[in-house]
Scaffold this motif. Structure first.
Motif, PDB file in Angstrom:
ATOM      1  N   THR A 123      26.267  41.239  15.712  1.00  9.17           N
ATOM      2  CA  THR A 123      25.883  40.938  17.098  1.00  9.17           C
ATOM      3  C   THR A 123      26.500  41.948  18.054  1.00  9.17           C
ATOM      4  OG1 THR A 123      27.706  39.363  17.230  1.00  9.17           O
ATOM      5  CG2 THR A 123      25.545  38.490  16.617  1.00  9.17           C
ATOM      6  N   ALA A 124      27.601  41.552  18.746  1.00  9.44           N
ATOM      7  CA  ALA A 124      28.163  42.417  19.790  1.00  9.44           C
ATOM      8  C   ALA A 124      29.228  43.367  19.264  1.00  9.44           C
ATOM      9  CB  ALA A 124      28.759  41.557  20.905  1.00  9.44           C
ATOM     10  N   GLY A 125      29.749  43.094  18.080  1.00 10.06           N
ATOM     11  CA  GLY A 125      30.878  43.884  17.601  1.00 10.06           C
ATOM     12  C   GLY A 125      30.497  45.263  17.112  1.00 10.06           C
ATOM     13  N   ILE A 126      29.337  45.397  16.460  1.00  4.63           N
ATOM     14  CA  ILE A 126      28.962  46.676  15.858  1.00  4.63           C
ATOM     15  C   ILE A 126      28.729  47.770  16.908  1.00  4.63           C
ATOM     16  CG2 ILE A 126      27.150  47.852  14.527  1.00  4.63           C
ATOM     17  CD1 ILE A 126      26.985  45.414  12.765  1.00  4.63           C
ATOM     18  N   PRO A 127      27.991  47.522  17.982  1.00 11.25           N
ATOM     19  CA  PRO A 127      27.842  48.587  19.002  1.00 11.25           C
ATOM     20  C   PRO A 127      29.173  49.045  19.583  1.00 11.25           C
ATOM     21  CG  PRO A 127      26.226  46.862  19.347  1.00 11.25           C
ATOM     22  CD  PRO A 127      27.180  46.354  18.319  1.00 11.25           C
TER      23      PRO A 127
END
Length: 251
Positions: A123-127
């Motif tokens: 979700t938000a962690g990879i970017p």
């Protein structure tokens, strides 16, 4: 009393520890200021000996890199070491700030999503993680480029001001910098600043002076082109006045 001493004794040791840490930080701060002053004095003196204007820029953070590179530039060879160091310093500072913001955001995401395992869920962690790694790569690349250009500038200064001993000055600067012995390079710079450069007396134009010289050349040509146009009618009027005077005499 024994009970009271047992209660206050740990706080006593904590206060001593904090005082020692503050004392060490104070010494490091004073030493850093002293080294910066030594470096600024050396660069300003070198700029004066090479007839480079605005040598006072050596005292201003970031701008001091421009003046350091300017002092190292060979005369009349179009080198842009000063501009290069200035741009690399600015880029490195901006990227470092952005990297720090991304790192804080990444840590906050991890802190608020410990149970949901954000990174594995995609979700938000990879970017944020990708931005973090890209920022790290950019900082490393710009830092390496900055260090290489800085050492090239050091080498030119040592060769110009050190003469036959220039190589020894450069090796001493290189080794002490790599070993993080920060007190030695400014001292070596002060020693070099006391010497006469090999190109003494030659004027090194600043970046602001070059456009002015180029702009003045067309004005000179324009004046030279207008001058004959003004002088031609005046040259024709003189014979006409002489003819009138002769005609009056005949009458």
């Amino acid at each position: 009393m024994a009970i009271l001493s047992g209660i206050y004794e740990p706080y006593y040791y904590i206060e001593i520890g904090e005082a020692i840490i503050l004392f060490i930080y104070g010494i490091i701060l004073l030493a850093s200021i002293g080294l910066y002053i030594m470096q600024s004095i050396a660069v300003m003196k070198m700029a004066k000996k090479r007839n480079i204007k605005n040598g006072w820029l050596a005292w201003i953070p970031v701008a001091s890199d421009y003046m350091f590179g300017k002092v190292s530039e060979p005369t009349g060879k179009g080198k842009k070491t000063g501009i290069t160091l200035l741009v690399l310093n600015i880029v490195m500072s901006v990227v470092t700030v952005i990297f720090a913001i991304i790192m804080v955001a990444f840590m906050m995401v991890l802190a608020f999503n410990q149970d949901s395992n954000v990174i594995d869920s995609g979700t938000a962690g990879i970017p944020i993680l990708i931005a973090f790694l890209l920022g790290l790569v950019v900082i490393l690349g710009v830092s390496i480029a900055y260090i290489v250009v800085k050492f090239i500038a050091y080498y030119r200064i040592c060769e110009n001001f050190g003469g036959e001993s220039g190589t020894g000055f450069f090796i001493g600067t290189l080794i002490t910098t790599l070993l993080d012995i920060g007190i030695v390079p400014p001292i070596l710079m002060l020693v070099l600043a006391s010497k006469t450069p090999t190109d003494a007396g030659e004027v090194v134009q600043t970046a602001a002076e070059a456009p002015q010289t180029a702009a003045e050349e067309p004005k000179t040509e324009k004046v030279q082109m207008i001058a004959p146009e003004i002088s031609a009618p005046e040259a024709q009027e003189v014979p006409q006045e002489e003819e009138k005077a002769e005609g009056t005499d005949e009458e």
